[in-house]
Structure formats: structure tokens, C-alpha cells
Design a protein around this motif. Structure first.
Motif, PDB file in Angstrom:
ATOM      1  N   GLU A  14       2.515  13.646 -15.438  1.00 27.19           N
ATOM      2  CA  GLU A  14       1.902  12.405 -15.910  1.00 27.19           C
ATOM      3  C   GLU A  14       0.448  12.621 -16.306  1.00 27.19           C
ATOM      4  OE1 GLU A  14       2.758  10.109 -12.461  1.00 27.19           O
ATOM      5  OE2 GLU A  14       4.534   9.191 -13.343  1.00 27.19           O
ATOM      6  N   THR A  15      -0.286  13.404 -15.501  1.00 28.45           N
ATOM      7  CA  THR A  15      -1.692  13.652 -15.823  1.00 28.45           C
ATOM      8  C   THR A  15      -1.827  14.475 -17.094  1.00 28.45           C
ATOM      9  OG1 THR A  15      -1.712  15.553 -14.323  1.00 28.45           O
ATOM     10  CG2 THR A  15      -2.513  13.464 -13.443  1.00 28.45           C
ATOM     11  N   ASP A  16      -0.919  15.442 -17.310  1.00 30.69           N
ATOM     12  CA  ASP A  16      -0.939  16.224 -18.554  1.00 30.69           C
ATOM     13  C   ASP A  16      -0.695  15.326 -19.765  1.00 30.69           C
ATOM     14  OD1 ASP A  16      -1.388  18.497 -17.084  1.00 30.69           O
ATOM     15  OD2 ASP A  16       0.724  19.151 -17.114  1.00 30.69           O
ATOM     16  N   PHE A  17       0.282  14.438 -19.643  1.00 32.10           N
ATOM     17  CA  PHE A  17       0.597  13.518 -20.730  1.00 32.10           C
ATOM     18  C   PHE A  17      -0.604  12.626 -21.042  1.00 32.10           C
ATOM     19  CE2 PHE A  17       2.172   9.295 -22.007  1.00 32.10           C
ATOM     20  CZ  PHE A  17       2.736   9.632 -23.222  1.00 32.10           C
ATOM     21  N   LEU A  18      -1.228  12.073 -20.030  1.00 33.37           N
ATOM     22  CA  LEU A  18      -2.390  11.212 -20.239  1.00 33.37           C
ATOM     23  C   LEU A  18      -3.558  11.990 -20.835  1.00 33.37           C
ATOM     24  CD1 LEU A  18      -2.231   9.029 -17.005  1.00 33.37           C
ATOM     25  CD2 LEU A  18      -1.615   8.360 -19.329  1.00 33.37           C
ATOM     26  N   ALA A  19      -3.714  13.246 -20.450  1.00 33.12           N
ATOM     27  CA  ALA A  19      -4.786  14.074 -21.014  1.00 33.12           C
ATOM     28  C   ALA A  19      -4.525  14.337 -22.497  1.00 33.12           C
ATOM     29  CB  ALA A  19      -4.888  15.384 -20.249  1.00 33.12           C
ATOM     30  N   GLN A  20      -3.267  14.574 -22.870  1.00 33.47           N
ATOM     31  CA  GLN A  20      -2.932  14.784 -24.278  1.00 33.47           C
ATOM     32  C   GLN A  20      -3.224  13.532 -25.104  1.00 33.47           C
ATOM     33  OE1 GLN A  20       1.165  15.967 -24.326  1.00 33.47           O
ATOM     34  NE2 GLN A  20       0.733  18.106 -23.807  1.00 33.47           N
ATOM     35  N   ILE A  21      -2.865  12.403 -24.590  1.00 32.41           N
ATOM     36  CA  ILE A  21      -3.134  11.144 -25.295  1.00 32.41           C
ATOM     37  C   ILE A  21      -4.634  10.952 -25.465  1.00 32.41           C
ATOM     38  CG2 ILE A  21      -3.022   8.625 -25.074  1.00 32.41           C
ATOM     39  CD1 ILE A  21      -0.257   8.951 -23.907  1.00 32.41           C
ATOM     40  N   ASP A  22      -5.383  11.254 -24.431  1.00 28.22           N
ATOM     41  CA  ASP A  22      -6.841  11.123 -24.514  1.00 28.22           C
ATOM     42  C   ASP A  22      -7.419  12.073 -25.560  1.00 28.22           C
ATOM     43  OD1 ASP A  22      -9.305  10.017 -23.687  1.00 28.22           O
ATOM     44  OD2 ASP A  22      -9.688  11.806 -22.461  1.00 28.22           O
ATOM     45  N   LYS A  39       0.825  -1.202   0.000  1.00 34.54           N
ATOM     46  CA  LYS A  39       0.000   0.000   0.000  1.00 34.54           C
ATOM     47  C   LYS A  39       0.862   1.256   0.000  1.00 34.54           C
ATOM     48  CE  LYS A  39      -4.023  -1.949   2.271  1.00 34.54           C
ATOM     49  NZ  LYS A  39      -4.865  -1.902   3.449  1.00 34.54           N
ATOM     50  N   ASN A  40       1.978   1.194   0.678  1.00 37.18           N
ATOM     51  CA  ASN A  40       2.860   2.351   0.748  1.00 37.18           C
ATOM     52  C   ASN A  40       3.645   2.558  -0.545  1.00 37.18           C
ATOM     53  OD1 ASN A  40       2.037   2.773   3.365  1.00 37.18           O
ATOM     54  ND2 ASN A  40       3.745   1.658   4.259  1.00 37.18           N
ATOM     55  N   MET A  41       3.784   1.514  -1.356  1.00 38.92           N
ATOM     56  CA  MET A  41       4.539   1.625  -2.593  1.00 38.92           C
ATOM     57  C   MET A  41       3.738   2.336  -3.685  1.00 38.92           C
ATOM     58  SD  MET A  41       6.418  -2.063  -2.710  1.00 38.92           S
ATOM     59  CE  MET A  41       7.290  -1.734  -4.224  1.00 38.92           C
ATOM     60  N   ILE A  42       2.424   2.296  -3.609  1.00 42.03           N
ATOM     61  CA  ILE A  42       1.583   2.915  -4.624  1.00 42.03           C
ATOM     62  C   ILE A  42       1.503   4.411  -4.344  1.00 42.03           C
ATOM     63  CG2 ILE A  42      -0.731   2.991  -5.590  1.00 42.03           C
ATOM     64  CD1 ILE A  42      -0.983   0.034  -4.801  1.00 42.03           C
ATOM     65  N   ARG A  43       1.749   5.176  -5.382  1.00 46.52           N
ATOM     66  CA  ARG A  43       1.689   6.620  -5.214  1.00 46.52           C
ATOM     67  C   ARG A  43       0.765   7.185  -6.279  1.00 46.52           C
ATOM     68  NH1 ARG A  43       4.290   8.952  -9.285  1.00 46.52           N
ATOM     69  NH2 ARG A  43       5.914   7.812 -10.381  1.00 46.52           N
ATOM     70  N   GLY A  44       0.350   8.389  -6.108  1.00 41.99           N
ATOM     71  CA  GLY A  44      -0.525   9.049  -7.063  1.00 41.99           C
ATOM     72  C   GLY A  44       0.250   9.568  -8.261  1.00 41.99           C
ATOM     73  N   LEU A  45      -0.468  10.040  -9.272  1.00 45.33           N
ATOM     74  CA  LEU A  45       0.159  10.597 -10.466  1.00 45.33           C
ATOM     75  C   LEU A  45       0.504  12.062 -10.221  1.00 45.33           C
ATOM     76  CD1 LEU A  45      -2.267   9.132 -13.137  1.00 45.33           C
ATOM     77  CD2 LEU A  45      -0.043   8.246 -12.466  1.00 45.33           C
ATOM     78  N   ASP A  46       1.647  12.472 -10.728  1.00 47.73           N
ATOM     79  CA  ASP A  46       1.997  13.889 -10.604  1.00 47.73           C
ATOM     80  C   ASP A  46       1.434  14.655 -11.805  1.00 47.73           C
ATOM     81  OD1 ASP A  46       3.690  13.112 -12.589  1.00 47.73           O
ATOM     82  OD2 ASP A  46       5.544  13.656 -11.586  1.00 47.73           O
ATOM     83  N   SER A  47       1.600  15.966 -11.807  1.00 51.42           N
ATOM     84  CA  SER A  47       0.968  16.820 -12.824  1.00 51.42           C
ATOM     85  C   SER A  47       1.494  16.531 -14.223  1.00 51.42           C
ATOM     86  CB  SER A  47       1.163  18.287 -12.472  1.00 51.42           C
ATOM     87  OG  SER A  47       2.536  18.601 -12.469  1.00 51.42           O
TER      88      SER A  47
END
Length: 153
Positions: free
Chosen positions: A76-84, A66-74
Motif C-alpha cells: 500500500e505504501t509503495d502504491f501511494l508513493a507511486q501516485i505521489d 481502536k483495534n480495527m484500525i491497522r497500519g499500511l503494509d508495504s
């Protein structure tokens, strides 16, 4: 408060019960006498501290993933939004092309249905009668589609 004194009779009774239990679970290669319980001469604090440390280690092991999982930073989210966005644009273009193709097909079908057989398609034969020219596709469809016979009516 309970009495801390234990009589030798009580010790003998406990030893006899352990021996009976040992006889039930003893294997042929085990000794005949039940092994004596090992006495832990550490202080109560040390024993409780060991138990606490074991529980903490188990808890840490359970929650390690549980401690190894982290959220996405800005970034990464920008990159994923561009792909979408790119995917949605491609999908919109594909749908628009489909609509245009369907529209062209409908227009060509409606224009061919509305069009009367022209005189250019009609050719006079040597006997003086007019003969229609039929495309190969129409011939195939004509051979595949049969009119109902009216013999039974």
C-alpha cells in the motif's frame, strides 16, 4: 469488626425510611407499600465476577474501534508513493509549461515594444500623407484610454 446481628428495631427503622422515600417518589398507579429490596443470595465471588465481566465488556466496546484500525503494509505504501510521484511530475510539467508560456509572452511583448513602426505599416494616402494602420485591439484600447486634459492648469 462490626457486629453481624441486626435488631428488629433497626429493621423497622430502615423499613420506615424506605416507606417515606417511597411516598415521595410514588406515582398514583404504584402500590402504597414500598417494594422490598431483593436479596441476592449468590456468593460474593459470583457478584464480584459479574461486575468484573461488565467492566471488561464496557472496556472492550470502547476500544473496539481502536483495534480495527491497522497500519499500511508495504504494498500500500509503495502504491501511494507511486501516485505521489506521478502527481508531482504532472505538477512540474504544468509549472514548466507555464514558465515557457510566460517567457514567450515576455519575448513577444519586448520584441513588439522594441520594434519601430516599419515602412510597411505606413501607407501613403491619396493626398500624399502617410497614414498608420492600427489594429482593432489598438483602436479599442485607444478609445478606452483617454489623455488627461490640461484645462485646469
Amino acid at each position: 469488626m462490626t457486629d453481624r446481628f441486626v435488631s428488629s428495631e433497626q429493621l423497622e427503622e430502615d423499613r420506615r425510611k424506605r416507606q417515606e422515600e417511597w411516598e415521595l417518589v410514588r406515582k398514583p398507579n404504584d402500590p402504597e407499600q414500598a417494594p422490598e429490596e431483593e436479596y441476592d443470595n449468590r456468593s460474593l465471588f459470583d457478584r464480584l465476577q459479574e461486575v468484573r465481566n461488565k467492566k471488561q465488556a464496557e472496556f472492550d466496546e470502547e476500544h473496539k474501534m481502536k483495534n480495527m484500525i491497522r497500519g499500511l503494509d508495504s504494498d500500500e505504501t509503495d502504491f501511494l508513493a507511486q501516485i505521489d510521484d506521478i502527481r508531482s511530475k504532472q505538477e512540474n510539467l504544468r509549472k514548466q509549461e507555464e514558465r515557457e508560456l510566460i517567457k514567450k509572452c515576455r519575448e513577444s511583448a519586448s520584441s513588439s515594444n522594441a520594434e519601430e513602426p516599419s515602412l510597411a505599416k505606413l501607407r501613403p494616402t491619396s493626398s500624399g500623407t502617410v497614414k498608420k494602420t492600427v489594429s482593432k485591439q489598438a483602436q479599442l484600447l485607444g478609445s478606452a484610454i483617454r489623455k488627461r486634459s490640461r484645462c485646469g492648469r
